[in-house]
Scaffold this active site. Sequence first.
Site, PDB file in Angstrom:
ATOM      1  N   THR A   8      28.585   5.994 -43.165  1.00 12.77           N
ATOM      2  CA  THR A   8      27.711   6.061 -42.389  1.00 12.77           C
ATOM      3  C   THR A   8      28.902   6.770 -41.426  1.00 12.77           C
ATOM      4  O   THR A   8      29.942   6.016 -41.284  1.00 12.77           O
ATOM      5  CB  THR A   8      27.485   4.599 -41.944  1.00 12.77           C
ATOM      6  OG1 THR A   8      26.052   4.259 -42.506  1.00 12.77           O
ATOM      7  CG2 THR A   8      26.994   4.321 -40.592  1.00 12.77           C
TER       8      THR A   8
ATOM      9  N   THR B 274      28.921   0.062 -39.091  1.00 12.19           N
ATOM     10  CA  THR B 274      28.259   0.268 -40.397  1.00 12.19           C
ATOM     11  C   THR B 274      29.003  -1.154 -41.290  1.00 12.19           C
ATOM     12  O   THR B 274      29.292  -1.608 -41.340  1.00 12.19           O
ATOM     13  CB  THR B 274      29.253   1.136 -40.728  1.00 12.19           C
ATOM     14  OG1 THR B 274      29.137   1.752 -42.229  1.00 12.19           O
ATOM     15  CG2 THR B 274      31.321   0.689 -40.913  1.00 12.19           C
ATOM     16  N   GLY B 275      27.660  -0.925 -42.444  1.00 12.46           N
ATOM     17  CA  GLY B 275      27.544  -1.963 -42.809  1.00 12.46           C
ATOM     18  C   GLY B 275      26.648  -2.547 -43.554  1.00 12.46           C
ATOM     19  O   GLY B 275      25.530  -1.057 -44.032  1.00 12.46           O
TER      20      GLY B 275
ATOM     21  N   GLY C   6      17.756   0.709 -41.844  1.00 10.95           N
ATOM     22  CA  GLY C   6      18.642   0.115 -41.734  1.00 10.95           C
ATOM     23  C   GLY C   6      18.723  -0.365 -40.179  1.00 10.95           C
ATOM     24  O   GLY C   6      18.355  -0.305 -39.452  1.00 10.95           O
ATOM     25  N   ASP C   7      19.870  -0.799 -40.204  1.00 10.88           N
ATOM     26  CA  ASP C   7      20.380  -0.959 -38.960  1.00 10.88           C
ATOM     27  C   ASP C   7      20.976  -0.157 -37.814  1.00 10.88           C
ATOM     28  O   ASP C   7      21.098   0.278 -36.172  1.00 10.88           O
ATOM     29  CB  ASP C   7      21.398  -1.844 -38.735  1.00 10.88           C
ATOM     30  CG  ASP C   7      22.946  -1.045 -39.049  1.00 10.88           C
ATOM     31  OD1 ASP C   7      23.063  -1.026 -40.396  1.00 10.88           O
ATOM     32  OD2 ASP C   7      23.944  -1.553 -38.614  1.00 10.88           O
TER      33      ASP C   7
ATOM     34  N   ARG D 216      12.544   2.060 -46.203  1.00 10.52           N
ATOM     35  CA  ARG D 216      13.134   1.310 -45.436  1.00 10.52           C
ATOM     36  C   ARG D 216      14.218   1.711 -44.543  1.00 10.52           C
ATOM     37  O   ARG D 216      14.526   2.830 -44.662  1.00 10.52           O
ATOM     38  CB  ARG D 216      14.595   0.955 -46.953  1.00 10.52           C
ATOM     39  CG  ARG D 216      16.215  -0.532 -46.896  1.00 10.52           C
ATOM     40  CD  ARG D 216      17.154   0.727 -46.583  1.00 10.52           C
ATOM     41  NE  ARG D 216      18.228  -0.508 -45.954  1.00 10.52           N
ATOM     42  CZ  ARG D 216      18.439  -0.309 -44.945  1.00 10.52           C
ATOM     43  NH1 ARG D 216      19.206   0.714 -45.106  1.00 10.52           N
ATOM     44  NH2 ARG D 216      19.807  -1.165 -45.163  1.00 10.52           N
TER      45      ARG D 216
ATOM     46  N   GLY E 207      23.132  -3.366 -44.031  1.00 11.77           N
ATOM     47  CA  GLY E 207      21.891  -2.665 -42.523  1.00 11.77           C
ATOM     48  C   GLY E 207      21.263  -4.276 -42.312  1.00 11.77           C
ATOM     49  O   GLY E 207      21.630  -4.661 -41.170  1.00 11.77           O
TER      50      GLY E 207
HETATM   51  N1  ASP Z   1      24.398   0.362 -42.188  1.00  8.82           N
HETATM   52  C1  ASP Z   1      24.014   1.534 -42.867  1.00  8.82           C
HETATM   53  C2  ASP Z   1      22.395   1.207 -43.790  1.00  8.82           C
HETATM   54  O1  ASP Z   1      22.207   0.191 -43.893  1.00  8.82           O
HETATM   55  C3  ASP Z   1      24.533   1.797 -44.306  1.00  8.82           C
HETATM   56  C4  ASP Z   1      25.747   2.019 -43.796  1.00  8.82           C
HETATM   57  O2  ASP Z   1      26.711   1.574 -42.893  1.00  8.82           O
HETATM   58  O3  ASP Z   1      27.065   1.338 -44.780  1.00  8.82           O
HETATM   59  O4  ASP Z   1      21.118   1.819 -43.411  1.00  8.82           O
END
Ligand code: ASP
Length: 364
Positions: A197, A248-249, A227-228, A225, A251
Amino acid sequence: MFKAILGAAAILSLGSAALAQADTDDARWSIAIHGGAGTINRDKITPEQDATIRAALSEALAAGSKILKDGGKAIDAITATIMILENDPNFNAGKGAVFTWDKTNELDSSIMDGSDLSAGAVAGISGTKNPILLARAVKDKSPHVMLSGAGANQFSREQGLQQVTPDYYATPYRLQQIEDVLAKKVSVADVDYKYGTVGAVAMDQEGHMAAGTSTGGMTGKRWGRIGDSPIIGAGTYADDRSCAISATGSGEYFIRLGVAHEICARIRMRWPIAIAEAQLTVPKDEEGNYTYAIHASEFMLSDEEIQQIADDVIAELGELGGDGGIIYATPWGQAGYSFNTAGMYRGRATSEGEQSVSIYGDED
Ligand code: ASP
């Protein structure tokens, strides 16, 4: 103007921990970028991959820095920076986005301008070459903050944004990942199968803040789905009074904690009593109203205080079970990161001469 008055009227009540931003700081700018977080260890990344990622981050950072150095707006700097990362197949955004369970690409993106709290976001889109431009168009050209799916795609075409065929986003690496997920060789929740991301945060010479994030989301995601990343307050937030954040992570956890807004709110509320006291010193007009409003950006937080606030929120994320990190920029020129994964693709540059890109957790 106000800063000078504050210096005389209110700073005395703050003690040494908080100092008003000096007028000489006006030409300051800063930017931080990320390209995802995960189990990014030296033994997992070849020297070639390491060099490729650093070069990509450096190019994006240089583009954003140049805009800020030349006096451009933070919102334009982060848009240009994120576009470069979206066009790079090494990241999970735009070209190189991860695949869904149905082997399609559904992209999420958001952007926010801290000067007026205007924001735009898109979720589950496809067909647009650069999702950050679509998020920006939602912010600038629509009365809405968030559009999704087919309607967002239609808005993109109506706005004349560059369209691509579905195969544009695909890379052999991401196809292999979805095959692994479908063959149950790896869990959908594996953080390493979604990192990449991208995001950017900045403060321009006017002191305005902006943040943006763009992603393909999680490999193997289904049921629509989201994410954040496209959620204002979770994956992206910017407010001139406090900070700009891109996350990032995993979500779901960032959404549950409202990470991006949480960090900004903690910064904004750090000096509530001092702010209220300073407001009392502001002259009133004939009708008894204050001639200007004091806000938190007048009360500088130190590098350590900012880092602590970001680290505290990321620690809470970890306690909840979430992995990942954030980048931040502040009204006082700080630009930095906080993450609980082994590494995060990241970079930062400031008018004070700081310029670095990093990958592993043990780097600056
Ligand atoms: N945060 C993103 C999500 O959950 C994915 C990512 O940042 O790696 O969609």
